[in-house]
Scaffold this active site. Structure first.
Site, short mmCIF file in Angstrom:
data_model
loop_
_atom_site.label_atom_id
_atom_site.label_comp_id
_atom_site.label_asym_id
_atom_site.label_seq_id
_atom_site.Cartn_x
_atom_site.Cartn_y
_atom_site.Cartn_z
N ASP A 48 3.52 9.55 -0.76
CA ASP A 48 2.33 8.76 -0.39
C ASP A 48 2.11 7.70 -1.46
OD1 ASP A 48 -0.01 7.97 0.85
OD2 ASP A 48 -0.83 9.99 1.02
N HIS B 86 0.82 -1.21 0.00
CA HIS B 86 0.00 0.00 0.00
C HIS B 86 0.85 1.26 0.00
CE1 HIS B 86 -4.00 -1.89 0.82
NE2 HIS B 86 -3.18 -2.90 1.04
P1 ADP Z 1 -3.39 6.33 4.76
O1 ADP Z 1 -3.69 4.93 4.34
O2 ADP Z 1 -1.95 6.69 4.69
O3 ADP Z 1 -3.97 6.70 6.08
P2 ADP Z 1 -5.26 7.26 2.63
O4 ADP Z 1 -5.58 8.64 2.19
O5 ADP Z 1 -4.91 6.35 1.52
O6 ADP Z 1 -4.09 7.37 3.72
O7 ADP Z 1 -6.50 6.64 3.39
C1 ADP Z 1 -7.04 7.21 4.55
C2 ADP Z 1 -8.45 6.67 4.76
O8 ADP Z 1 -8.87 6.99 6.09
C3 ADP Z 1 -9.48 7.30 3.84
O9 ADP Z 1 -10.46 6.35 3.53
C4 ADP Z 1 -10.06 8.44 4.68
O10 ADP Z 1 -11.36 8.84 4.33
C5 ADP Z 1 -10.05 7.81 6.05
N1 ADP Z 1 -9.92 8.82 7.12
C6 ADP Z 1 -8.93 9.72 7.27
N2 ADP Z 1 -9.12 10.46 8.37
C7 ADP Z 1 -10.25 10.02 8.93
C8 ADP Z 1 -10.98 10.39 10.12
N3 ADP Z 1 -10.54 11.35 10.93
N4 ADP Z 1 -12.10 9.71 10.39
C9 ADP Z 1 -12.52 8.71 9.58
N5 ADP Z 1 -11.89 8.32 8.47
C10 ADP Z 1 -10.76 8.96 8.15
O1 F6P Z 2 -0.67 1.71 4.03
C1 F6P Z 2 -0.73 2.65 5.02
C2 F6P Z 2 -0.86 2.07 6.42
O2 F6P Z 2 0.31 1.72 6.98
C3 F6P Z 2 -1.74 0.87 6.48
O3 F6P Z 2 -1.07 -0.30 6.73
C4 F6P Z 2 -2.68 1.22 7.58
O4 F6P Z 2 -3.95 1.08 7.04
C5 F6P Z 2 -2.50 2.70 7.87
O5 F6P Z 2 -1.36 3.09 7.25
C6 F6P Z 2 -2.58 3.01 9.34
O6 F6P Z 2 -1.40 2.76 10.05
P1 F6P Z 2 -1.35 1.99 11.44
O7 F6P Z 2 -1.93 0.64 11.17
O8 F6P Z 2 0.08 1.96 11.80
O9 F6P Z 2 -2.20 2.79 12.38
#
Ligand code: ADP
Ligand code: F6P
Length: 501
Positions: free
Chosen positions: A403, A194
């Site tokens: 990212d 990811h």
């Molecule tokens: P990462 O996997 O690095 O956290 P992404 O942008 O790929 O970043 O995915 C983040 C996911 O978490 C998205 O589906 C987003 O809508 C969700 N998300 C982020 N912040 C919040 C929050 N405060 N409450 C609920 N969902 C959240």
């Molecule tokens: O791919 C991003 C990621 O590391 C995922 O494994 C996980 O969904 C997210 O970030 C949140 O991180 P953590 O599991 O360390 O809270």
């Protein structure tokens, strides 16, 4: 007020930590020896256990894009999900959530410190994200990483039916493919990363680097977010192992071959569109706008509070735009949702301190009496609330320094019909596909400021053209498409169980 999952309401700026609770049920009808044709292995289960003072467990949705994506993919499919329940100590017993059978893996306190916080998030995470903060290397962490990966492989081996498909996820479980193959050569193993895969010059810094490549090469198919990630992996194999790489295939001395290719992840386009079109969600979006003082422009950021996300760069740009008078705080409001993440690690604690100091400074210097120039929300929200926020925002600001994908950008696209705009860092996987976003280099603060102003002030026709083009992309390449693509690649991979020639 923001509505919680339970239908209660919280003031927008409430300090209370909001838990998005989910219903799960222990299922005595699923015998421990039951096996499944599809098994997911990820560091976390889709839900985290929270044990209260009375010893009672409640569950909340796990953070991050992996869970968002895989929850949609697994909806309506039967399968098992092997992962950690988010708390150290004895694992809760297996249970079901929708059609998914969840099998918690035990992590003891030293596993959490050494495997999760140490090797996964203080070594691999920085190395795989351009070393934005320096990576740390500890022998004890590597031992724990091997130990926990072995535990995951053993659990998967127990729950996988003969000839099952096993889908391993992310950088925390890179040794699982080879460990599992040793235990169960009959199952078909895929792994998806990811996050980015680093250039070989950075990857090489890691002690035990060959072991990681060998661990991954236990899979039948390896999926990456972008072509350059797959290329970095192939280059590392060519440079560090005794293998032959032709095109996107690694040929191993034992006659097996493993393909490594880009399969970019996406979002549940139809589900999000449906939610965004729900009159109750539209009403919430209007309410949010009103609560923010009905400003002319709402800017939005949504990120885990992680140093990879470029939050400081974004706040710097916003603060300078207010300072110079290019933005008027009585007309513009910035809402930053910053989900708590990895809070025991020093780099994350430090970042939180810096961000909160800057939020305070910006509000202290620029907020009009009775409203705030910057609304900062450090907690999780229910899905409907997130969609209402996306729908309410005029411009989404996404400025990661690195990212793998950034699902938030694609979610915003799915939640908007013809309006809205995205300022998007070139260093996200999403920028490859969302080329009609207002692309930016977040390190260049002056250009970032110009790009934000352009995104805010371009005419509606320009916004419409850009959003329509991005919508077509996300609609065609949604999360189901991603999963089908990954699984088709995995099924097509040559698979040689032990003993077959
Ligand atoms: P990462 O996997 O690095 O956290 P992404 O942008 O790929 O970043 O995915 C983040 C996911 O978490 C998205 O589906 C987003 O809508 C969700 N998300 C982020 N912040 C919040 C929050 N405060 N409450 C609920 N969902 C959240
Ligand atoms: O791919 C991003 C990621 O590391 C995922 O494994 C996980 O969904 C997210 O970030 C949140 O991180 P953590 O599991 O360390 O809270």
């Amino acid at each position: 007020m923001l509505a919680t999952h339970d239908g209660f309401s919280q003031p927008v700026l409430s300090r209370a930590s909001l838990r998005v609770r989910v219903d799960v049920r222990g299922d005595p009808q699923v015998p421990a020896q039951r096996t499944f044709d599809l098994v997911i292995a990820a560091n976390r289960l889709p839900v985290d256990a929270v044990t209260g003072a009375d010893g009672k467990i409640t569950w909340r949705r796990s953070p991050g894009g992996l869970v968002t994506a895989m929850e949609s993919v697994m909806h309506g499919r039967e399968g098992a999900w092997v992962g950690w329940a988010g708390e150290p100590g004895k694992a809760p017993r297996a249970f079901t959530q929708n059609s998914m059978h969840l099998r918690p893996v035990r992590l003891d306190q030293d596993d959490v410190v050494d495997y999760y916080e140490g090797q996964s998030n203080d070594c691999l995470w920085p190395i795989y994200h351009d070393a934005i903060v320096p990576a740390k290397f500890r022998r004890r962490w590597r031992t724990a990483y091997e130990r926990v990966n072995t535990r995951f492989a053993e659990q998967v081996a127990k729950v996988a039916a003969p000839g099952a498909t096993v889908w391993v996820h992310d950088y925390q479980l890179q040794l699982v493919p080879a460990l599992l193959r040793k235990l169960r050569s009959d199952v078909r193993i895929g792994w998806f990363n990811h996050i980015p895969f680093p250039p070989v010059e950075l990857f090489m810094q890691m002690p035990g680097r060959e072991g990681i490549l060998e661990g991954l090469l236990g899979a039948d198919f390896l999926g990456f977010q972008r072509k350059p990630d797959a290329a970095n992996f192939l280059r590392a194999c060519r440079g560090l192992l005794d293998v032959t790489v032709r095109g996107d295939v690694v040929h191993l001395p034992d006659g097996r071959s493993v393909r490594a290719s880009a399969v970019p992840i996406s979002v549940d386009y139809n589900g999000l569109r449906e939610l965004a079109g729900d009159p109750a969600v539209q009403q919430r979006a209007a309410e949010i706008r009103e609560q923010l003082g009905d400003p002319k422009h709402i800017l939005l950021g949504v990120d885990r509070l992680d140093y990879t996300k470029g939050l400081r760069h974004r706040l710097k740009a916003y603060g300078e735009l207010l300072q110079s008078g290019d933005l008027d705080p009585s007309e513009t409001v910035f809402v930053q949702v910053a989900t708590p993440s990895r809070e025991r690690l020093a780099a994350y604690r430090e970042l939180r301190g810096q961000v909160e100091l800057e939020v305070g400074r910006i509000n202290g210097e620029h907020s009009p009496i009775g409203s705030t120039a910057l609304t900062y929300l450090h907690r999780s929200f229910p899905r409907t609330e997130m969609v209402a926020l996306f729908a309410a925002a005029d411009v989404l600001i996404v400025t990661p320094l690195r990212d793998g994908m950034n699902l938030v950008a694609k979610e915003y696209v799915a939640c908007h019909a013809d309006d809205g705009a995205i300022v998007l860092s070139e260093f996200t996987g999403a920028a490859d596909e969302l080329s009609r976003a207002y692309l930016c280099n977040p390190h260049d603060i002056d250009k970032l400021k110009q790009t934000i102003l352009q995104a805010m002030h371009d005419p509606p026709g320009e916004h419409r053209r850009r959003m329509r083009s991005m919508r077509r992309t996300v609609m065609t390449n949604d999360v189901q498409h991603w999963a089908e693509d990954f699984l088709t690649n995995l099924q097509a991979a040559p698979h040689k169980p032990k003993g077959h020639r």
